[in-house]
Write an enzyme that holds these catalytic residues in place. Structure first.
Site, PDB file in Angstrom:
ATOM      1  N   SER A  30       0.703  -1.396  -0.122  1.00 19.20           N
ATOM      2  CA  SER A  30       0.091  -0.196   0.014  1.00 19.20           C
ATOM      3  C   SER A  30       0.953   1.246  -0.204  1.00 19.20           C
ATOM      4  O   SER A  30       2.056   1.272   0.337  1.00 19.20           O
ATOM      5  CB  SER A  30      -0.811  -0.002   1.144  1.00 19.20           C
ATOM      6  OG  SER A  30      -1.375   1.223   1.498  1.00 19.20           O
ATOM      7  N   TYR A  37      -2.242  -0.118  10.880  1.00 21.53           N
ATOM      8  CA  TYR A  37      -2.115  -0.406   9.433  1.00 21.53           C
ATOM      9  C   TYR A  37      -0.851   0.056   8.870  1.00 21.53           C
ATOM     10  O   TYR A  37      -0.268  -0.566   8.138  1.00 21.53           O
ATOM     11  CB  TYR A  37      -3.276   0.121   8.729  1.00 21.53           C
ATOM     12  CG  TYR A  37      -3.312  -0.317   7.157  1.00 21.53           C
ATOM     13  CD1 TYR A  37      -3.421  -1.742   6.777  1.00 21.53           C
ATOM     14  CD2 TYR A  37      -3.407   0.489   6.262  1.00 21.53           C
ATOM     15  CE1 TYR A  37      -3.747  -2.063   5.557  1.00 21.53           C
ATOM     16  CE2 TYR A  37      -3.287   0.215   4.829  1.00 21.53           C
ATOM     17  CZ  TYR A  37      -3.301  -0.996   4.394  1.00 21.53           C
ATOM     18  OH  TYR A  37      -3.408  -1.539   3.149  1.00 21.53           O
TER      19      TYR A  37
END
Length: 243
Positions: A131, A144
């Site tokens: 990501s 995250y």
């Protein structure tokens, strides 16, 4: 089996499903792994692939999955995800633990299991879907972002450790992609998830799958180390232009 084998984790929906379909169209026999075996069977039937139950956080499950796949040329580490949007001060150890197990340890377990098979193929390729959170940190996202930073470090380390072996290494770092990612992050709250993408055109799962397919179909001597892709309307994890 005449077709080269591509293994895709987290293949029951979203980027994983789109990648499985795209690689099948490129001539791969795709082995789809995920926990939702009922969904996998439907997709596998449509693309003439193989569905195998897989929980990347469970070492026994990973070992059983790998035993079902005697050879592989491509591994796409796509399983993972996010839980919650809490501050560090209010961080949930349970949510953090899930994110680290799914994104980091899951990638470790699956990659370890398949490295010998990828080397033996003579032209292996490991793709890890991380990501933009793998290089950016943002408020309320430390669980995250820290997991994705760690997953990225694990993946990039392979570039040196496998140097000289017939295995390529590619990290895919997507920005905003409209899948069930946000709904899962918000515990199934689809209304809240929809607001994440309001006012702009996000990436789709197919957009990311196209990029993965491009990377793995380059000539064997070409290694696309890191690919960052974001919607035109997104500049960073926290900056986006909305109409």
């Amino acid at each position: 089996m005449n077709r080269p084998v591509a293994v895709v984790t987290g293949a029951s929906a979203g980027i994983g499903e789109a990648t499985a379909r795209r690689l099948a169209a490129e001539g791969f026999h795709v082995v789809l792994g995920a926990r939702r075996l009922d969904l996998l069977h439907v997709i596998a039937k449509e693309i003439d692939g193989t569905a195998v139950e897989l929980d990347v956080t469970d070492e026994t499950s990973v070992a059983a999955f790998a035993d079902r796949v005697p050879e592989a040329r491509v591994l796409v580490n796509n399983a993972g995800g996010a839980r919650g949007l809490s501050t560090v001060a209010e961080g949930s150890p349970e949510e953090w633990r899930w994110m680290w197990e799914a994104n980091v340890l899951g990638t470790l377990l699956v990659t370890k299991a398949f490295i010998p098979k990828l080397i033996a193929s003579g032209d292996g390729h490991i793709v890890s879907v991380t990501s933009i959170a793998a290089y950016e940190a943002y408020d309320n996202g430390s669980g995250y972002t820290s997991a994705k930073h760690a997953q990225s470090a694990l993946h990039r380390t392979l570039r040196g450790e496998l140097l000289g072996q017939p295995v390529r290494i590619t990290e895919i770092q997507p920005g905003m992609v409209e899948t069930d990612f946000s709904a899962n992050r918000f515990g199934g709250d689809t209304e809240r998830a929809a607001k994440v993408y309001q006012g702009l055109t996000p990436l789709t799962a197919d957009d990311v799958a196209d990029v993965i397919s491009f990377a793995v179909t380059r000539p064997s001597h070409v290694n696309l180390d890191t690919i960052v892709l974001k919607p035109r309307a997104q500049a960073s994890a926290t900056r986006a232009h909305r109409e």
